[in-house]
Design an enzyme around this catalytic site. Structure first.
Site, PDB file in Angstrom:
ATOM      1  N   GLU A 181      -4.614   2.299  -4.322  1.00  9.16           N
ATOM      2  CA  GLU A 181      -3.158   2.324  -4.212  1.00  9.16           C
ATOM      3  C   GLU A 181      -2.611   1.020  -3.642  1.00  9.16           C
ATOM      4  O   GLU A 181      -1.479   0.957  -3.176  1.00  9.16           O
ATOM      5  CB  GLU A 181      -2.711   3.500  -3.326  1.00  9.16           C
ATOM      6  CG  GLU A 181      -3.151   3.430  -1.876  1.00  9.16           C
ATOM      7  CD  GLU A 181      -4.521   4.043  -1.625  1.00  9.16           C
ATOM      8  OE1 GLU A 181      -4.794   4.406  -0.479  1.00  9.16           O
ATOM      9  OE2 GLU A 181      -5.304   4.162  -2.589  1.00  9.16           O
ATOM     10  N   ASP A 236       0.854  -1.187   0.000  1.00 10.30           N
ATOM     11  CA  ASP A 236       0.000   0.000   0.000  1.00 10.30           C
ATOM     12  C   ASP A 236       0.896   1.246   0.000  1.00 10.30           C
ATOM     13  O   ASP A 236       1.844   1.335   0.790  1.00 10.30           O
ATOM     14  CB  ASP A 236      -0.905   0.014   1.235  1.00 10.30           C
ATOM     15  CG  ASP A 236      -1.924   1.142   1.192  1.00 10.30           C
ATOM     16  OD1 ASP A 236      -3.013   0.922   0.647  1.00 10.30           O
ATOM     17  OD2 ASP A 236      -1.605   2.239   1.701  1.00 10.30           O
ATOM     18  N   ILE A 237       0.615   2.190  -0.912  1.00 10.37           N
ATOM     19  CA  ILE A 237       1.398   3.426  -0.977  1.00 10.37           C
ATOM     20  C   ILE A 237       1.042   4.298   0.223  1.00 10.37           C
ATOM     21  O   ILE A 237      -0.135   4.571   0.476  1.00 10.37           O
ATOM     22  CB  ILE A 237       1.123   4.183  -2.294  1.00 10.37           C
ATOM     23  CG1 ILE A 237       1.479   3.302  -3.495  1.00 10.37           C
ATOM     24  CG2 ILE A 237       1.910   5.492  -2.339  1.00 10.37           C
ATOM     25  CD1 ILE A 237       1.162   3.932  -4.829  1.00 10.37           C
TER      26      ILE A 237
END
Length: 427
Positions: free
Chosen positions: A346, A303-304
């Protein structure tokens, strides 16, 4: 329920999914499944079983919900922004047919703006209407495909009939040749008898001439019938050949269309990676393979970090560029046997074969450092970006792959809670 307008019911479902996403992990499993079915154009009848299952889960959550004061209601602007983000994610994940792409692009652009209450209501209705139109279009395409397959079936039946006719014609020809051979033998036997019993030459000549005339007539009749049958057979073969060529062309077109549709349905248009639908199919197959052979298999969820800030500060185009960059970096660090997909928003997922969680952590740490050290420039300005991940190995007690995903998701949550830009194995 049958008295409720279908569009209204679809709208209510979409509103509920957008509003409820992220409220409870148990509910999210059902919500994600329903959203996926909506993307695939599922009908109300096809949604019924999942809706009933969701209802039971809601009852279960309500019974177990602790009696604590309800949290304060979010401000209207935050709630509206959450709606907009969910709608944008939903439209991004849908494979929009070409005829709706221009309309979908306009709606997505408007979703990125900050509409007032009135504009938001119109925009929401337009997005729901677009999803319903896409669903109707997909349904019509399915019906056209079914009609095409029915047409192919009819043509194959016709070809089968013509083949049977050609076979019957050949049998008739064979039967007539047998009859002609019998007639020739009979006439020859008669001529031999006449020659043996003839009293004078003149009577013998007349007798032989008469039998030869009969043989000639039979040959001519057989030749005429045989030519007629040959012409009919040639006509049938020509028709069969033309129909087979047309059928082959139509089948080739359908095969190519299905390949293209499959590629679109299983790939994320922005990053080019497999999408969540492809991941669901892959992890199901890998889980069955792992159950049988028990070779190490590990799942990583990426996950960004603070991705929303990238969108807010630099704009959604910068966010798209960030997603494309992350996809390339993850791909370049994967082995050929590994599988990587964009799970949604994301989030990215990886399946690593034949290595355990500790070995996967070493790979994940290299990827994490690479992303943190990579210069991401947007219009000449450096955009800092990091990623966090959760790691879980498939374990002997797992009954379904959702067990593994749940552990990896919890490990990702720990990475976020412990400061982000880190990788965590579920312990």
């Amino acid at each position: 329920m049958k008295y409720i307008d279908d569009k209204l019911f679809y709208k209510l479902i979409v509103q509920f999914l957008v509003l409820s996403q992220g409220q409870n992990r148990l509910l999210d499993t059902h919500i994600n499944g329903l959203r996926q079915q909506l993307k695939q154009g599922a009908s109300l009848d096809e949604l019924k079983a999942d809706l009933l299952s969701l209802s039971k889960t809601i009852n279960h959550v309500l019974k177990q919900k602790p009696k604590t004061p309800a949290p304060p209601v979010p401000e209207d602007c935050l709630q509206r922004e959450r709606f907009l983000n969910r709608l944008e994610e939903l439209l991004t994940g849908i494979n929009i047919p070409a005829k709706f792409q221009a309309h979908g692009k306009i709606i997505r652009q408007k979703l990125k703006s900050k509409p007032d209450d009135e504009a938001f209501a119109r925009l929401f209705n337009a997005a729901v209407a677009l999803i319903l139109d896409i669903n109707h279009h997909v349904h019509n395409e399915q019906q056209e495909t079914e009609k095409f397959l029915e047409s192919i079936s009819n043509q194959l039946n016709l070809l089968d009939q013509q083949t049977r006719l050609a076979s019957a014609s050949n049998l008739a020809s064979f039967s007539e040749r047998e009859s002609l051979n019998a007639a020739i033998k009979s006439q020859i036997d008669t001529i031999q008898d006449s020659a043996s019993n003839a009293l004078d030459l003149s009577a013998l000549q007349n007798n032989i001439t008469l039998h030869l005339q009969k043989l000639t007539a039979q040959f001519q009749l057989h030749e005429r019938d045989e030519n007629h049958r040959l012409q009919e057979s040639q006509k049938q073969l020509t028709e069969m050949s033309e129909k087979l060529q047309a059928l082959e062309t139509e089948t080739s077109i359908l095969r190519n269309n299905l390949k293209q549709a499959h590629a679109l349905a299983f790939h994320d248009p922005l990053t080019g990676l497999p999408n969540r639908l492809a991941f669901d199919e892959k992890i199901d197959a890998e889980f069955k393979h792992w159950k049988r052979y028990q070779k190490p298999l590990t799942l990583i969820i990426w996950d960004i970090d603070h991705f929303k800030k990238i969108n807010d500060i630099y704009g959604h185009k910068a966010g798209d560029k960030a997603l494309e960059l992350v996809a390339r970096l993850l791909q370049h660090r994967c082995r050929e046997t590994d599988f990587i997909a964009r799970y949604g928003g994301e989030e990215f997922v990886m399946l690593l074969q034949n290595i355990d969680a500790e070995q996967s952590l070493q790979i994940a740490e290299k990827i994490r450092r690479l992303i943190a050290e990579t210069d991401f420039n947007y219009h000449g300005e450096r955009v800092g970006m990091t990623m966090s991940c959760g790691i879980s190995e498939f374990l002997a007690g797992d009954r379904q792959h959702e067990d593994v995903f749940g552990r990896a998701d919890q490990a990702l949550y720990q990475s976020k809670e412990n400061g982000r830009n880190r990788c965590t194995i579920y312990r």
